[in-house]
Design a protein around this motif. Structure first.
Motif, PDB file in Angstrom:
ATOM      1  N   ALA A   1       0.829  -1.205   0.000  1.00  0.00           N
ATOM      2  CA  ALA A   1       0.000   0.000   0.000  1.00  0.00           C
ATOM      3  C   ALA A   1       0.863   1.254   0.000  1.00  0.00           C
ATOM      4  N   VAL A   2       1.932   1.269   0.815  1.00  0.00           N
ATOM      5  CA  VAL A   2       2.826   2.430   0.865  1.00  0.00           C
ATOM      6  C   VAL A   2       3.454   2.682  -0.503  1.00  0.00           C
ATOM      7  N   LEU A   3       4.016   1.630  -1.115  1.00  0.00           N
ATOM      8  CA  LEU A   3       4.736   1.788  -2.378  1.00  0.00           C
ATOM      9  C   LEU A   3       3.783   2.153  -3.518  1.00  0.00           C
ATOM     10  N   LEU A   4       2.686   1.427  -3.627  1.00  0.00           N
ATOM     11  CA  LEU A   4       1.760   1.668  -4.732  1.00  0.00           C
ATOM     12  C   LEU A   4       1.118   3.047  -4.631  1.00  0.00           C
TER      13      LEU A   4
ATOM     14  N   PRO B   1      -9.194  -3.635  -0.040  1.00  0.00           N
ATOM     15  CA  PRO B   1      -8.739  -2.397   0.615  1.00  0.00           C
ATOM     16  C   PRO B   1      -7.606  -1.710  -0.142  1.00  0.00           C
ATOM     17  N   LEU B   2      -6.732  -2.496  -0.787  1.00  0.00           N
ATOM     18  CA  LEU B   2      -5.642  -1.902  -1.562  1.00  0.00           C
ATOM     19  C   LEU B   2      -6.196  -1.166  -2.775  1.00  0.00           C
ATOM     20  N   GLN B   3      -7.204  -1.736  -3.415  1.00  0.00           N
ATOM     21  CA  GLN B   3      -7.845  -1.057  -4.537  1.00  0.00           C
ATOM     22  C   GLN B   3      -8.462   0.266  -4.084  1.00  0.00           C
ATOM     23  N   LEU B   4      -9.149   0.217  -2.923  1.00  0.00           N
ATOM     24  CA  LEU B   4      -9.774   1.431  -2.397  1.00  0.00           C
ATOM     25  C   LEU B   4      -8.730   2.476  -2.035  1.00  0.00           C
ATOM     26  N   ALA B   5      -7.611   2.050  -1.410  1.00  0.00           N
ATOM     27  CA  ALA B   5      -6.552   2.995  -1.037  1.00  0.00           C
ATOM     28  C   ALA B   5      -5.953   3.657  -2.274  1.00  0.00           C
ATOM     29  N   THR B   6      -5.766   2.864  -3.330  1.00  0.00           N
ATOM     30  CA  THR B   6      -5.192   3.407  -4.567  1.00  0.00           C
ATOM     31  C   THR B   6      -6.129   4.436  -5.191  1.00  0.00           C
TER      32      THR B   6
END
Length: 723
Positions: free
Chosen positions: A71-74, A115-120
């Motif tokens: 999540a941090v890197l993307l 959640p990663l999709q939402l964060a992006t």
């Protein structure tokens, strides 16, 4: 009501602890930044921490680190890309649409990637309004990454310290859901409830229970090394054994109601089930509080009532009255309930023992019990085709965001395109049913959140009140995201609007504009939920195949165990889990299909009956295991095994034929080999065996339900594929 929404258990649940961890980390990082810098810097750092915090979920430590680091890197790369493109309108539009498509394609990696999709998409939306020079963009990304790394370090430290506590909370959640499952079973004994409706409730809850049990497996079985872990492992294993016993209690409830309609025994059976559920809840509650559990519930009054009824039925039989069948059914249920009560007692004991090690299928490979995930580029590329639901979903999101951006530029007032886009990415989900639910929650939650924020700013605009509301909404945002998303929508609206007020000042007009933007975003998401749709019925043939194949493997493993060919039940447990997972997936698809337009529903009744019949096969196997264990000392092994061998061949051939009609060929069992095996076993008892009636009855039911599975699978094939 969900167990975590009860005041008694809410503050001990991992949902509330997640909210506390999220709120303390996010607010702490922002305050520390404010102490050494200005508000703009604190906001950049805070947003970095917020995006990373979206991936803060209960997971094994190694998995958690990988998920949050990704999540941090993307999100840092997305922030840099969007910030550099922001001054160039058409380039920005193209980048936003492309990023939306790529982020949505990440859904191919399963539930953990959501959640990663939402964060992006969230950070993409929040970065589109900032016009920066390249140097400013680099500084902003550096601060964003700093906030993300800070939260990553904080979350990993807290999770390491509380690693055993999190295991306890997730295990307790599985126990609470098992108790809720038994509550549904208890109503089968209550003539006020319709049996068909109860079966539907049971099937729906089965999917939820399977998901919670899997979450418990993933945390507990990956690493269990110390004395504290020994307790959660013991409780977890006893919970799964108890679950199998509960499955074995299935009987012909319609017949039971007919025979015992006016009998106090039926009420006693219902009360026993209800007490068992409360007993399991007491174990779960003790686990959440890090305490040993001790049995305090007495089952004696209900057991005594059943024994009295059994004696009365026996007297009627001795007098020549037709009560033999009622006597057999009630006696069988009494035996199963006693076994469950004993197992609940063992569950209490398991929470009390502290072992030096964690003996759990020593030297066995736990991987088949754990969730497997491949984060490989090839997996995503394999879905670049029009018949892929994820590919169609990604196109849908990209087109919706393009339209949302266009609408934002055309509005007469000072629109905030990022709020429209944020509403779209939150509402649009891979399935129509999920989109429909999110739309309702988002609109209602935003309206309530805006009203509450307006009341605070108009009537209670004092720094202490605003700060308290901001802290509470920050904690509530992640707490309810998996419990009641509507509460999360309320909290996140309050949190963002108050942050905007603190950062740059604001007015009631800003709140009104956010409401308008929300309705616009919801309207765009609604329209595009019908564009390139993937209806649930389209996935049914594949899901039916998966269930039939899993059931065939399960039956092979079950008969190996029942016939004594395999003494270790490890393979049986693996195949049982595989079947339960396949059924949970099919059940979830059916539930979502019921929320779709009526014209898109197919074979609902047959799918429901297909699921029920598959569960019944598991219940019959569980009952056969319980019966054979109960009669282990006097069982005529050769004769029983010959019967089981014949049943094995018939059931497996029936399932294989059903699978063949769906285009999949499966190897058939060899009757001669099974009979030869039974001949190698010396009989240990007389052929005149007391257990024959119950074993034969279960075998007949097993064969009959296997035939019904074939009938319903063919009906589904006709109604889904040929329409």
């Amino acid at each position: 009501m969900h167990y975590a929404l009860s005041p008694r258990t809410f503050f001990h649940s991992h949902y509330f602890h997640l909210g506390l961890r999220f709120g303390a980390g996010l607010i702490g990082i922002v305050w520390l930044t404010l102490a050494t810098s200005d508000m703009a810097t604190a906001m950049s750092v805070g947003i970095g921490a917020l995006c990373t915090a979206l991936m803060d979920m209960p997971s094994p430590l190694r998995h958690k680190f990988n998920e949050m680091l990704s999540a941090v890197l993307l999100c840092s790369v997305v922030t840099l890309l969007v910030s550099l493109c922001a001054p160039y309108f058409w380039l920005l539009i193209g980048v936003l649409v492309l990023l939306s498509f790529c982020a949505s394609m990440m859904v191919v990696y399963g539930k953990k990637s959501m959640p990663l999709q939402l964060a992006t998409l969230f950070i993409m939306t929040m970065s589109m309004e900032h016009h920066m020079t390249p140097m400013q963009a680099l500084v902003h990304v550096g601060l964003f990454t700093l906030g993300g790394v800070a939260y990553l370090a904080y979350a990993m430290a807290i999770s390491w310290v509380l690693r055993h506590r999190i295991k306890q909370q997730v295990l307790a959640e599985a126990l609470f859901e098992l108790a809720a499952y038994i509550d549904i079973k208890a109503d089968f004994y209550d003539t006020r409830y319709n049996l068909t409706e109860q079966f539907n409730k049971l099937v729906r809850h089965q999917a939820l229970l399977a998901d919670r049990q899997q979450a418990s497996r993933d945390l507990i079985l990956r690493a269990h090394q110390n004395r504290k872990d020994a307790i959660v492992v013991q409780v977890h294993v006893h919970m799964l054994d108890l679950y199998e016993l509960i499955l074995s209690t299935h009987t012909d409830y319609a017949q039971l109601r007919v025979h015992l309609a006016d009998s106090p025994a039926l009420i006693a059976l219902r009360d026993l089930a209800y007490k068992c559920a409360r007993d399991i809840e007491s174990v779960a509650y003790a686990v959440t509080r890090k305490k040993a559990s001790y049995q305090s519930i007495s089952y004696e009054p209900e057991l005594a009532a059943i024994e009295t009824e059994l004696a009365e039925l026996q007297r009627r039989v001795d007098a020549g009255k037709p009560a033999q069948e009622a006597l057999a059914v009630l006696r069988a249920q009494r035996n199963k309930v006693r076994a469950i009560i004993n197992m609940v007692g063992e569950l209490h004991v398991a929470s009390q023992k502290v072992s030096d090690s964690t003996p759990f299928w020593l030297d066995a490979d736990m991987q088949p019990f754990l969730s497997q995930q491949r984060y490989e580029l090839q997996v995503m590329l394999s879905h670049f085709r029009m018949d892929s639901p994820i590919f169609r979903f990604s196109l849908r999101v990209a087109m919706a965001i393009a339209v949302g951006l266009a609408v934002g530029t055309l509005l007469p007032y000072s629109a905030h395109s990022y709020w429209i886009i944020l509403t779209i990415v939150i509402i649009l989900r891979p399935s129509f049913a999920m989109t429909k639910q999110r739309r309702s929650d988002r609109i209602v939650g935003t309206v309530i959140g805006c009203v509450i924020t307006a009341l605070i700013l108009v009537f209670f605009n004092h720094p202490a009140v605003v700060l308290a509301a901001l802290i509470l909404s920050t904690i509530a945002t992640p707490t309810f995201v998996y419990l009641r998303y509507r509460y999360t929508a309320i909290a996140v609206s309050i949190m963002i609007l108050l942050q905007m007020n603190l950062a740059a000042g604001g007015s009631i007009q800003v709140i009104t504009e956010r409401l308008v933007d929300t309705f616009i975003g919801a309207a765009v998401a609604t329209v595009f939920s019908f564009v390139l749709p993937s209806w649930e019925y389209q996935s049914l043939p594949k899901l039916i195949q998966q269930v039939l194949a899993a059931n065939l493997r399960y039956m092979e493993a079950a008969f190996e165990l029942l016939q004594g060919k395999c003494r270790n039940d490890f393979p049986y447990r693996i195949q049982r889990k595989g079947l339960m997972d396949a059924l949970a997936t099919l059940s979830g698809a059916m539930v979502r299909m019921l929320d779709e337009p009526a014209s898109k529903r197919r074979a609902v009744e047959d799918i429901n009956l297909f699921i029920v019949q598959n569960y019944l096969l598991v219940a019959h196997v569980a009952a056969l295991r319980a019966i054979l264990r109960r009669h282990v000392k006097d069982i005529p092994a050769r004769e029983v095994n010959r019967m089981l061998a014949a049943s094995h061949v018939q059931v497996c051939r029936t399932l294989a034929e059903a699978l063949a009609k769906h285009g999949v060929q499966a190897p058939l069992p060899n009757l001669e080999a099974d009979l030869a095996w039974s001949e190698t076993i010396a009989p240990t008892g007389s052929v005149e065996w007391a257990g024959w009636p119950v074993v034969q009855r279960r075998v007949r039911l097993l064969q009959a339900d296997a035939e019904k599975i074939t009938v319903h699978s063919e009906a589904i094939e006709r109604n889904v594929v040929k329409q």
